[in-house]
Scaffold this active site. Structure first.
Site, mmCIF file in Angstrom:
data_model
loop_
_atom_site.group_PDB
_atom_site.id
_atom_site.type_symbol
_atom_site.label_atom_id
_atom_site.label_comp_id
_atom_site.label_asym_id
_atom_site.label_seq_id
_atom_site.Cartn_x
_atom_site.Cartn_y
_atom_site.Cartn_z
ATOM 1 N N LYS A 38 0.813 -1.207 0.000
ATOM 2 C CA LYS A 38 0.000 0.000 0.000
ATOM 3 C C LYS A 38 0.855 1.269 0.000
ATOM 4 O O LYS A 38 0.667 2.159 -0.833
ATOM 5 C CB LYS A 38 -0.874 -0.050 1.249
ATOM 6 C CG LYS A 38 -1.638 1.165 1.539
ATOM 7 C CD LYS A 38 -2.167 1.104 2.959
ATOM 8 C CE LYS A 38 -1.030 1.304 3.947
ATOM 9 N NZ LYS A 38 -1.497 1.477 5.323
ATOM 10 N N THR A 39 1.818 1.320 0.911
ATOM 11 C CA THR A 39 2.658 2.515 1.000
ATOM 12 C C THR A 39 3.446 2.707 -0.285
ATOM 13 O O THR A 39 3.617 3.816 -0.779
ATOM 14 C CB THR A 39 3.621 2.399 2.186
ATOM 15 O OG1 THR A 39 2.866 2.039 3.332
ATOM 16 C CG2 THR A 39 4.321 3.709 2.444
ATOM 17 N N ASP A 225 -4.515 8.000 3.439
ATOM 18 C CA ASP A 225 -4.029 6.682 3.837
ATOM 19 C C ASP A 225 -4.912 6.134 4.959
ATOM 20 O O ASP A 225 -5.511 6.906 5.700
ATOM 21 C CB ASP A 225 -2.581 6.858 4.336
ATOM 22 C CG ASP A 225 -1.895 5.528 4.548
ATOM 23 O OD1 ASP A 225 -2.371 4.529 3.976
ATOM 24 O OD2 ASP A 225 -0.890 5.495 5.278
ATOM 25 N N GLU A 226 -4.977 4.830 5.106
ATOM 26 C CA GLU A 226 -5.781 4.200 6.182
ATOM 27 C C GLU A 226 -7.195 4.769 6.213
ATOM 28 O O GLU A 226 -7.721 5.144 7.269
ATOM 29 C CB GLU A 226 -5.126 4.410 7.554
ATOM 30 C CG GLU A 226 -3.688 3.932 7.658
ATOM 31 C CD GLU A 226 -3.556 2.440 7.852
ATOM 32 O OE1 GLU A 226 -4.537 1.710 7.611
ATOM 33 O OE2 GLU A 226 -2.451 2.004 8.221
ATOM 34 N N GLN A 256 -9.054 -4.211 8.223
ATOM 35 C CA GLN A 256 -8.100 -3.752 9.236
ATOM 36 C C GLN A 256 -8.645 -2.581 10.030
ATOM 37 O O GLN A 256 -7.895 -1.836 10.650
ATOM 38 C CB GLN A 256 -6.774 -3.384 8.583
ATOM 39 C CG GLN A 256 -6.057 -4.590 8.006
ATOM 40 C CD GLN A 256 -4.686 -4.231 7.492
ATOM 41 O OE1 GLN A 256 -3.759 -3.997 8.251
ATOM 42 N NE2 GLN A 256 -4.564 -4.171 6.182
ATOM 43 N N ARG A 602 0.391 -9.866 10.599
ATOM 44 C CA ARG A 602 1.678 -9.221 10.878
ATOM 45 C C ARG A 602 2.840 -10.167 10.612
ATOM 46 O O ARG A 602 3.983 -9.756 10.504
ATOM 47 C CB ARG A 602 1.779 -8.763 12.352
ATOM 48 C CG ARG A 602 0.782 -7.741 12.840
ATOM 49 C CD ARG A 602 0.691 -6.550 11.956
ATOM 50 N NE ARG A 602 -0.408 -6.709 10.997
ATOM 51 C CZ ARG A 602 -0.547 -5.976 9.907
ATOM 52 N NH1 ARG A 602 0.324 -5.047 9.620
ATOM 53 N NH2 ARG A 602 -1.557 -6.179 9.081
#
Length: 733
Positions: A38-39, A225-226, A256, A602
């Site tokens: 994503k980043t 973002d997010e 998430q 994770r």
DNA sequence: AAGACGCCGATTTTT
DNA sequence: TCGGCGTCTT
């Protein structure tokens, strides 16, 4: 803008990612599963917009939730396009609002620039005060934190706080009034809480077209973002900044979303698709982080949530091993398992840094910390924001706030008698009342005779000193000013006197704070007290996950979001903890499920999940069932470990790695009751606690306890069932 | 104004 | 059970 550069920013991306990066005109929704780069997509997209499409850096705004995310984004974009990335505004929602309000808040009339930003503890003090002066006892249902949480909810959902209370709640008749008083008090103090930073910005934009138009032109390209973590107010801000057909990119993953309890509203993803025109949706499902079996487990678990978009993460990093599951006797046994396993992994060549230990509640950290300490495993608890919570640091900040905003009475109350100067609570009240009457602390007359006779005389020296310090603030550097403040107020001396008894660290903290101020000066173009105070309020060091040292990271599942580790332990995989006992409604359970999903995803290579048969909770021994998420994720994904360390002895694992497929279908056959014969030879003697057994009707379950002739088995979706050990159609798997 | 005592509460916490 | 906080005491 040549072909080579084009290549650069698309190189190494998969087709979906390229689609997201190349998209030019109109709203874009990127559904980015965990670990799908994503980043990378956001940063490459920004680079692409600027270098390939000729967008000016100053026309780009990227909004995140944490400073860490903003900082990472900045570093990576700089890495891609170099220094002119500095022209891009990349900040948190709150810093962005602060940026706007410091320039424009005067238009609202109620506040002046120079306002103070109140953190949670400031707000609590403020509310405590209000409760006290309203004659309410600030505890139980009237606990300041509870009142504030309700108020915050109301603000973020744009409703009245009483609406989220049951009519029988003792607070219900007071809360709306407390809300009004609270807002009034903040206004009087020229202070904004975190919520109001957002809300006032939205109000400003709503009521001042010319202002929003200006910023709309400036920020023609907005990225968020997010996005699943945005609340309604943040969503409104986005709709203000970007027209329905605007160039707005949002990146999110509803699986998430773990901050619903703080007002985050996944509904924003749905709203985005309907409120904006011709939204391009790009799903990212290729995961670059985890082995496939970890993803399979996560996928199967999250399927149990009632989602609109189904998503299936996959990776090319290999199958990997199944998720390991360990059922401990008690919390110490569980901690010992994690400790020994960590040790074993270290001797296999993993670094301490590769390992993370996650759990649902902070209280769980104690046991594992004890065991790590005893075993001399270096670890660090992530999430303790020590420095800024220290009394002496908060005190100094309070001084600075009062000096910058002489209407900040929450901060004044904090420092009026710190160090001791004989100004008690009563005196503070009188000073505050009088200061409010005349305007601010600095508007109080210097001479006694101009004030009423019961005005506390002891206040004159400090009030005079504050005024004098404030007048000198502009003439020196921030660090020199802080130094002057701690010396002239006697704060430093008082600490130094204390040293003998208290230890050495408090003056050291003050010194460190001063060098922190110096560091801020060096890193800022035009350093001013106001900016420094904003920095302290909004950019505090909450998210240090890199300690630079090689240590196991210990943290809550919430803190783990956005991080990844080769080895992950999730402890306390139990009903009551995960899902947490206070999550009752279906939507709350779904959020717990997402939290679990976040935890699982994770892990890169190894995932160890553990539960305990018994654990000390609130002072007494409690027994929890194995988490329903264990069953929901599919038991066949797990390898049950029978020993605290090492691999299970042959035949002890209910599932051999290589036979998972076969075992799964056997389980299903069993569940459907087709394979009756399999249960014939039930030999209860062989069954022990912790075994996975197959029941004729209920399917697979975990044996929780054996009590004489009674056996308690936990079945997925059914919970614990007591059975007769002799007659139950059970078979050990 | 600091120390002792008793009581309550106990999820998570980007800003 | 444990710790943080408020109140009471000296």
């Amino acid at each position: 803008m040549n072909i080579e550069e084009t290549k650069n920013h698309l190189q190494g991306l998969n087709p979906r990612q390229i689609q997201a990066v190349e998209h030019f005109d109109g709203p874009l929704l990127i559904i980015a599963g965990a670990g799908t780069g994503k980043t990378r997509v956001i940063t490459h997209r920004i680079a692409y917009l600027i270098e390939n499409l000729g967008v000016l850096p100053r026309n780009v705004l990227a909004l995140t939730f944490t400073n860490k995310a903003a900082g990472e984004m900045r570093d990576r974009v700089i890495g891609l396009i170099g220094e002119h990335a500095r022209g891009i505004l990349m900040s948190t929602f709150h810093s962005f609002c602060n940026y706007i309000l410091r320039r424009e808040i005067g238009r609202l009339g109620d506040f002046t620039d120079g306002y103070t930003i109140y953190d949670e503890s400031d707000c609590r003090s403020c509310m405590k005060d209000i409760l006290k002066s309203s004659g309410l006892q600030a505890s139980g249902p009237f606990a300041p934190a509870r009142v504030l949480e309700l108020i915050s909810r109301a603000k973020n959902f744009e409703s009245k706080p009483s609406e989220s209370l049951r009519p029988s709640d003792p607070l219900v008749d007071y809360i709306d009034n407390l809300f009004d008083k609270y807002e009034e008090r903040l206004k009087e103090n020229n202070a904004l809480d975190f919520d109001n930073l957002m809300i006032k910005t939205v109000h400003l934009f709503e009521h001042h077209r010319e202002v929003i138009e200006r910023y709309r032109r400036r920020f023609a390209f907005v990225l968020v973002d997010e996005f699943q973590d945005t609340n309604r107010v943040q969503y409104r801000l986005l709709t203000q900044l970007a027209p329905p057909d605007g160039n707005v990119t949002v990146v999110g993953d509803m699986d998430q979303s773990i901050y619903g309890w703080r007002g985050a509203d996944v509904g924003n993803i749905v709203s985005f698709e309907s409120d904006f025109k011709n939204v391009t949706v790009v799903p990212l499902e290729q995961n670059y982080r985890s082995k496939q079996r970890i993803l399979d487990t996560a996928n199967e678990l999250i399927l149990k949530n009632n989602n609109i978009h189904e998503k299936r993460l996959w990776s090319e990093l290999g199958e990997g091993e199944p998720v390991n599951f360990f059922l401990a006797w008690d919390e110490h046994d569980e901690a010992q398992f994690v400790t020994r396993k960590t040790d074993a992994l270290l001797s296999e060549g993993y670094l301490l840094n590769d390992v993370a230990v996650l759990f649902r509640t902070r209280a769980q950290s104690r046991v594992i910390e004890e065991h790590f300490m005893r075993a001399a495993v270096p670890y660090v608890f992530i999430g303790a924001t020590e420095f800024y919570k220290r009394k002496e640091i908060k005190d100094i900040i309070a001084y600075l706030r009062v000096l910058h905003n002489p209407r900040d009475f929450v901060s004044f109350a904090r420092i009026a008698n710190e160090p001791r100067r004989g100004i008690g609570d009563k005196s503070v009240e009188k000073i505050e009342a009088e200061a409010r009457r005349v305007g601010s602390l600095f508007d109080l007359p210097d001479r006694e005779k101009e004030l009423s006779k019961d005005f506390p005389k002891k206040a004159f020296p400090i009030l005079k000193l504050l005024k004098s310090l404030a007048s000198r603030a502009g003439g020196m550097s921030i660090s020199a000013f802080v130094d002057a403040v701690v010396r002239e107020t006697g704060y430093y001396d008082a600490l130094a006197k204390e040293e003998l008894q208290e230890g050495v660290s408090r003056t050291e903290n003050v010194d460190e704070f001063i060098s922190l101020a110096a560091e801020y000066e060096r890193g800022t173009g035009k350093p001013e007290l106001e900016g420094f105070l904003s920095h302290l309020a909004l950019v505090s060091d909450a998210d240090v996950t890199d300690t630079g040292e090689d240590r196991v990271r210990v943290m809550t599942l919430h803190s783990a979001k956005g991080l990844e580790f080769p080895v992950v332990f999730i402890m306390g995989f139990e009903e009551g903890l995960l899902p947490h006992a206070s999550s009752q409604s279906e939507s709350e359970i779904e959020e717990e499920r997402r939290l679990c999903y976040v935890g699982i995803t994770r892990a890169r290579e190894h995932l160890y999940v553990s539960a305990s048969r018994s654990r000390m909770m609130h002072g007494s021994v409690g027994r929890n069932d194995v988490s329903r998420f264990f069953f929901e994720a599919g038991q066949h994904h797990f390898k049950v470990l029978k020993q605290a360390y090492g691999e299970p002895a042959p035949g002890e694992s209910f599932l051999d790695e290589d036979e998972s497929g076969a075992a799964e279908s056997a389980a299903w056959r069993g569940k459907r009751g087709n394979d009756v014969d399999e249960f014939e030879g039930c030999e209860p003697d062989y069954i022990e606690e912790g075994d996975i057994v197959l029941h004729k009707a209920f399917g697979r379950g975990t044996v929780l306890s054996m009590d004489g002739g009674e056996i308690c088995v936990s079945f997925p979706g059914r919970g614990p069932v007591r059975l007769s050990a002799k007659f139950a159609p059970l078979r050990k798997v």
